[in-house]
Design a protein around this motif. Structure first.
Motif, PDB file in Angstrom:
ATOM      1  N   GLY A   1       0.810  -1.219   0.000  1.00 38.76           N
ATOM      2  CA  GLY A   1       0.000   0.000   0.000  1.00 38.76           C
ATOM      3  C   GLY A   1       0.842   1.267   0.000  1.00 38.76           C
ATOM      4  N   VAL A   2       0.131   2.404  -0.019  1.00 39.87           N
ATOM      5  CA  VAL A   2       0.810   3.707  -0.080  1.00 39.87           C
ATOM      6  C   VAL A   2       0.253   4.600   1.026  1.00 39.87           C
ATOM      7  CG1 VAL A   2       1.235   3.635  -2.562  1.00 39.87           C
ATOM      8  CG2 VAL A   2      -0.928   4.576  -1.722  1.00 39.87           C
ATOM      9  N   ALA A   3       1.072   5.559   1.437  1.00 40.43           N
ATOM     10  CA  ALA A   3       0.596   6.523   2.442  1.00 40.43           C
ATOM     11  C   ALA A   3       1.057   7.914   2.063  1.00 40.43           C
ATOM     12  CB  ALA A   3       1.128   6.152   3.818  1.00 40.43           C
ATOM     13  N   LEU A   4       0.159   8.879   2.246  1.00 37.83           N
ATOM     14  CA  LEU A   4       0.491  10.288   2.034  1.00 37.83           C
ATOM     15  C   LEU A   4       0.464  10.961   3.391  1.00 37.83           C
ATOM     16  CD1 LEU A   4      -1.576  11.855  -0.914  1.00 37.83           C
ATOM     17  CD2 LEU A   4       0.919  11.758  -0.701  1.00 37.83           C
ATOM     18  N   TYR A   5       1.441  11.819   3.632  1.00 37.22           N
ATOM     19  CA  TYR A   5       1.488  12.558   4.904  1.00 37.22           C
ATOM     20  C   TYR A   5       1.314  14.039   4.605  1.00 37.22           C
ATOM     21  CZ  TYR A   5       3.073   8.112   6.568  1.00 37.22           C
ATOM     22  OH  TYR A   5       3.113   6.783   6.868  1.00 37.22           O
ATOM     23  N   PHE A   6       0.551  14.709   5.455  1.00 33.94           N
ATOM     24  CA  PHE A   6       0.241  16.121   5.217  1.00 33.94           C
ATOM     25  C   PHE A   6       0.863  16.992   6.300  1.00 33.94           C
ATOM     26  CE2 PHE A   6      -3.214  13.461   3.607  1.00 33.94           C
ATOM     27  CZ  PHE A   6      -3.090  13.743   2.257  1.00 33.94           C
ATOM     28  N   GLU A   7       1.052  18.268   5.934  1.00 35.52           N
ATOM     29  CA  GLU A   7       1.703  19.191   6.881  1.00 35.52           C
ATOM     30  C   GLU A   7       0.863  19.425   8.132  1.00 35.52           C
ATOM     31  OE1 GLU A   7       3.317  22.659   4.942  1.00 35.52           O
ATOM     32  OE2 GLU A   7       5.022  21.445   4.280  1.00 35.52           O
ATOM     33  N   ASP A   8      -0.440  19.153   8.060  1.00 44.74           N
ATOM     34  CA  ASP A   8      -1.280  19.354   9.259  1.00 44.74           C
ATOM     35  C   ASP A   8      -1.224  18.152  10.203  1.00 44.74           C
ATOM     36  OD1 ASP A   8      -2.768  17.410   8.002  1.00 44.74           O
ATOM     37  OD2 ASP A   8      -4.551  18.632   7.668  1.00 44.74           O
ATOM     38  N   GLY A   9      -0.338  17.194   9.889  1.00 44.14           N
ATOM     39  CA  GLY A   9      -0.149  16.046  10.785  1.00 44.14           C
ATOM     40  C   GLY A   9      -1.052  14.859  10.471  1.00 44.14           C
ATOM     41  N   THR A  10      -1.961  15.009   9.500  1.00 44.33           N
ATOM     42  CA  THR A  10      -2.845  13.884   9.167  1.00 44.33           C
ATOM     43  C   THR A  10      -2.198  13.031   8.073  1.00 44.33           C
ATOM     44  OG1 THR A  10      -4.044  15.217   7.556  1.00 44.33           O
ATOM     45  CG2 THR A  10      -4.936  15.173   9.793  1.00 44.33           C
ATOM     46  N   GLU A  11      -2.826  11.924   7.764  1.00 45.25           N
ATOM     47  CA  GLU A  11      -2.303  11.040   6.722  1.00 45.25           C
ATOM     48  C   GLU A  11      -3.445  10.334   5.999  1.00 45.25           C
ATOM     49  OE1 GLU A  11      -0.631   7.335   9.182  1.00 45.25           O
ATOM     50  OE2 GLU A  11      -0.009   9.283  10.006  1.00 45.25           O
ATOM     51  N   ALA A  12      -3.136   9.789   4.815  1.00 43.98           N
ATOM     52  CA  ALA A  12      -4.144   9.032   4.054  1.00 43.98           C
ATOM     53  C   ALA A  12      -3.465   7.781   3.503  1.00 43.98           C
ATOM     54  CB  ALA A  12      -4.679   9.886   2.907  1.00 43.98           C
ATOM     55  N   HIS A  13      -4.240   6.695   3.405  1.00 42.98           N
ATOM     56  CA  HIS A  13      -3.669   5.417   2.954  1.00 42.98           C
ATOM     57  C   HIS A  13      -4.455   4.882   1.769  1.00 42.98           C
ATOM     58  CE1 HIS A  13      -1.017   5.024   6.493  1.00 42.98           C
ATOM     59  NE2 HIS A  13      -1.918   5.885   6.970  1.00 42.98           N
ATOM     60  N   GLY A  14      -3.778   4.188   0.857  1.00 44.41           N
ATOM     61  CA  GLY A  14      -4.474   3.678  -0.318  1.00 44.41           C
ATOM     62  C   GLY A  14      -3.708   2.572  -1.015  1.00 44.41           C
ATOM     63  N   ASP A  15      -4.224   2.235  -2.243  1.00 49.65           N
ATOM     64  CA  ASP A  15      -3.616   1.162  -3.037  1.00 49.65           C
ATOM     65  C   ASP A  15      -2.778   1.703  -4.181  1.00 49.65           C
ATOM     66  OD1 ASP A  15      -5.075  -1.008  -1.690  1.00 49.65           O
ATOM     67  OD2 ASP A  15      -6.821   0.046  -2.509  1.00 49.65           O
ATOM     68  N   LEU A  16      -3.019   2.964  -4.549  1.00 52.16           N
ATOM     69  CA  LEU A  16      -2.265   3.571  -5.654  1.00 52.16           C
ATOM     70  C   LEU A  16      -2.104   5.052  -5.342  1.00 52.16           C
ATOM     71  CD1 LEU A  16      -1.155   3.639  -8.599  1.00 52.16           C
ATOM     72  CD2 LEU A  16      -3.505   3.929  -9.392  1.00 52.16           C
ATOM     73  N   LEU A  17      -0.879   5.555  -5.514  1.00 56.36           N
ATOM     74  CA  LEU A  17      -0.629   6.982  -5.288  1.00 56.36           C
ATOM     75  C   LEU A  17      -0.214   7.621  -6.602  1.00 56.36           C
ATOM     76  CD1 LEU A  17       0.023   9.597  -3.750  1.00 56.36           C
ATOM     77  CD2 LEU A  17       2.201   8.572  -3.058  1.00 56.36           C
ATOM     78  N   ILE A  18      -0.906   8.711  -6.947  1.00 57.99           N
ATOM     79  CA  ILE A  18      -0.587   9.438  -8.179  1.00 57.99           C
ATOM     80  C   ILE A  18      -0.187  10.857  -7.789  1.00 57.99           C
ATOM     81  CG2 ILE A  18      -1.471  10.203 -10.403  1.00 57.99           C
ATOM     82  CD1 ILE A  18      -3.598   7.916 -10.102  1.00 57.99           C
ATOM     83  N   GLY A  19       1.051  11.204  -8.050  1.00 56.38           N
ATOM     84  CA  GLY A  19       1.532  12.553  -7.752  1.00 56.38           C
ATOM     85  C   GLY A  19       1.150  13.481  -8.897  1.00 56.38           C
ATOM     86  N   ALA A  20       0.202  14.379  -8.623  1.00 50.15           N
ATOM     87  CA  ALA A  20      -0.221  15.372  -9.621  1.00 50.15           C
ATOM     88  C   ALA A  20       0.024  16.745  -9.013  1.00 50.15           C
ATOM     89  CB  ALA A  20      -1.697  15.177  -9.957  1.00 50.15           C
ATOM     90  N   ASP A  21       1.115  16.834  -8.239  1.00 47.39           N
ATOM     91  CA  ASP A  21       1.343  18.048  -7.453  1.00 47.39           C
ATOM     92  C   ASP A  21       2.341  18.999  -8.102  1.00 47.39           C
ATOM     93  OD1 ASP A  21       3.040  15.944  -6.889  1.00 47.39           O
ATOM     94  OD2 ASP A  21       3.186  16.305  -4.755  1.00 47.39           O
ATOM     95  N   GLY A  22       2.298  19.047  -9.430  1.00 48.79           N
ATOM     96  CA  GLY A  22       2.976  20.122 -10.155  1.00 48.79           C
ATOM     97  C   GLY A  22       4.486  19.976 -10.243  1.00 48.79           C
TER      98      GLY A  22
END
Ligand SMILES: Cc1cc2nc3c(=O)[nH]c(=O)nc-3n(C[C@H](O)[C@H](O)[C@H](O)COP(=O)(O)OP(=O)(O)OC[C@H]3O[C@@H](n4cnc5c(N)ncnc54)[C@H](O)[C@@H]3O)c2cc1C
Length: 441
Positions: free
Chosen positions: A148-169
């Motif tokens: 799996g994949v995990a994204l971490y955010f500056e506000d201290g939260t996180e999200a988990h999934g099966d596929l991560l797509i970076g569309a962040d410029g």
């Protein structure tokens, strides 16, 4: 199968043009059952930000295939009345030196179209469920395992999934998490952009061209065009002698500029350009960065990139929006293909199947965008020419304008055909391997 399949959780970092298009493409084209797509955007709200953006025929065709018909209307975007993408004129004499042309674009709705970026963004937004977009979520980092994949955010939260797509410029944090050594370089050009109500110019500039125009000077250039919804844009692109480090400290992306600086820069240009700068009400600055081509877009078994995050071409040939749309479409086709190979009644979201999809996507898009990046870096690394006289410099400029490389391969690229070619090549290689094995037996 669809009802019994587990959710396939897709995390998209960034809800710009590429992020929204990817959400649409995956939900409409990929046929992956039980998709759960969530987008994470750093901005606190989805305002109509940015200036003008162009989509060439490949982007317009892909918008149509995605079902984003609301973006194809004459109201939303501007297509030149002469049916040509843009006229290229001389900076001083205003003479038409050459024009861009469409080669095989029978449907006028697919002609090069110019939008306010905010209007294109809003048109895409109408096709993405609002509750799937999470604002104020600035990605600080990402990790991935085979499971799996995990994204971490500056506000201290996180999200988990099966596929991560970076569309962040172009400054992608997703990319940085997997390739920390990756660096962008200032191309030496700053774009001073403005969009404003076209009525500001009404009756004020004699012989103002109705089509989009690019005026070329020996070093700098100037672009002006109508946009959709009664807007107009001016863009001054000029050399800036600062280093990447200096620039990063002093000018941020989308920073307010000083319109007096624009007027001063272009004061000796032909009267139309001069008048356009005088009527331009404000500018915003976009320093132009570019980076080397990545050696792979499969950053891990379950991680990839789309849009400017994947190909840091720095806006060259105004291709960024169209490339982002084609990336999204290719990724959806690749997922559709990989998931369709699963046994009937099963749902294969295992790492090898996801990786197979990402590799197909990579093979469809990376060579194409790599060709563009090669041109971009050739231009950035070129030593400035030194001329013996202004006449010599002018002759060199006219020769450069008339001998511009043909970029139809870019502006009329067929992403579906490119994907089919990748599949056929794979099939061909497999057949060759089987043939070789048989002949050994
Ligand atoms: C504010 C803005 C104005 C622009 N103006 C123009 C323009 O006038 N003309 C033009 O040709 N191109 C412009 N562009 C770039 C153009 O939109 C892209 O080149 C092209 O459309 C490809 O889109 P993209 O989605 O890959 O990148 P972008 O359009 O840059 O979108 C990236 C998205 O990711 C978000 N993001 C970035 N970092 C993070 C993070 N760490 N966490 C979460 N979200 C993040 C951004 O806020 C943005 O919404 C602009 C981009 C932006 C962000």
């Amino acid at each position: 199968m669809a009802e019994n399949s587990p959710k396939f959780r897709v995390l998209i970092a960034g809800a710009g043009i590429a992020g929204l298009a990817t959400a649409i493409a995956l939900s409409r084209i990929s046929n992956v059952p039980n998709l759960d797509i969530q987008l994470y955007e750093q901005a606190p709200e989805l305002n109509e930000i940015g200036a003008s953006i162009a989509l060439s025929p490949n982007g317009m065709r892909t918008l149509e295939k995605l079902g984003v018909h609301n973006a194809l209307t004459d109201e939303n975007g501007f297509r030149g009345p002469s049916g040509i993408p843009q006229i290229v004129r001389h900076w001083k004499t205003n003479q038409v030196v050459t024009v861009d042309t469409h080669v095989n674009v029978p449907d006028p709705r697919h002609h090069t179209t110019r939008f306010h970026r905010g209007h294109l963004h809003s048109a895409l937004l109408q096709h993405v469920p609002r509750e799937s977009i999470h604002l104020n979520k600035k990605v600080s980092g990402a990790v991935a395992t085979d499971e799996g994949v995990a994204l971490y955010f500056e506000d201290g939260t996180e999200a988990h999934g099966d596929l991560l797509i970076g569309a962040d410029g172009i400054k992608s944090r997703t990319r940085q998490s997997f390739i920390p050594e990756y660096k962008l370089k200032f191309s030496g050009k700053v774009f001073a952009r403005s969009t404003f109500d076209a009525s500001i110019l009404e009756g004020k500039i004699r012989d103002l061209p109705v089509d989009s125009v690019h005026w070329w000077g020996p070093k700098d250039n100037f672009f002006a065009s109508r946009l959709g919804k009664g807007q107009y844009t001016t863009v001054g692109a000029y050399d800036d002698g600062r280093t990447t480090e200096e620039l990063e400290k002093e000018v941020s992306w989308d920073q307010a500029g000083n319109v007096k600086h624009l007027r001063e820069k272009y004061k000796n240009w032909n009267p139309i350009v001069k008048a356009l700068t005088e009527l331009t009400p404000y500018t915003r600055l976009y320093p132009n960065y570019a980076g080397e081509a990545l050696s792979t877009w499969v950053l891990a078994a379950r991680v990839t990139l789309v849009g400017d995050a994947a190909h840091t071409h720095g806006g060259a040939f105004a291709a960024g929006g169209s490339l982002a749309l084609d990336d999204s479409f290719a990724l959806a086709l690749a997922l559709r293909h990989a998931f369709s190979l699963a046994q009937p009644g099963t749902f294969n979201n295992g790492p090898s199947n996801v990786r197979r999809a990402l590799e197909l996507y990579d093979q469809t898009r990376r060579p194409h965008t790599g060709r563009l990046l090669e041109i971009v870096h050739g231009q950035i690394n070129k030593k400035p020419e030194v001329y013996g006289s202004p006449e010599e410099e002018n002759l060199a400029l006219i020769s450069k304008m008339t001998n511009r490389p043909d970029t139809t391969w870019l502006s009329e690229h067929d992403v579906v055909e490119a994907f089919q070619r990748v599949l056929e090549n794979q099939q061909g290689t497999r057949n060759e391997r089987t043939g070789a094995q048989k002949s050994k037996l």
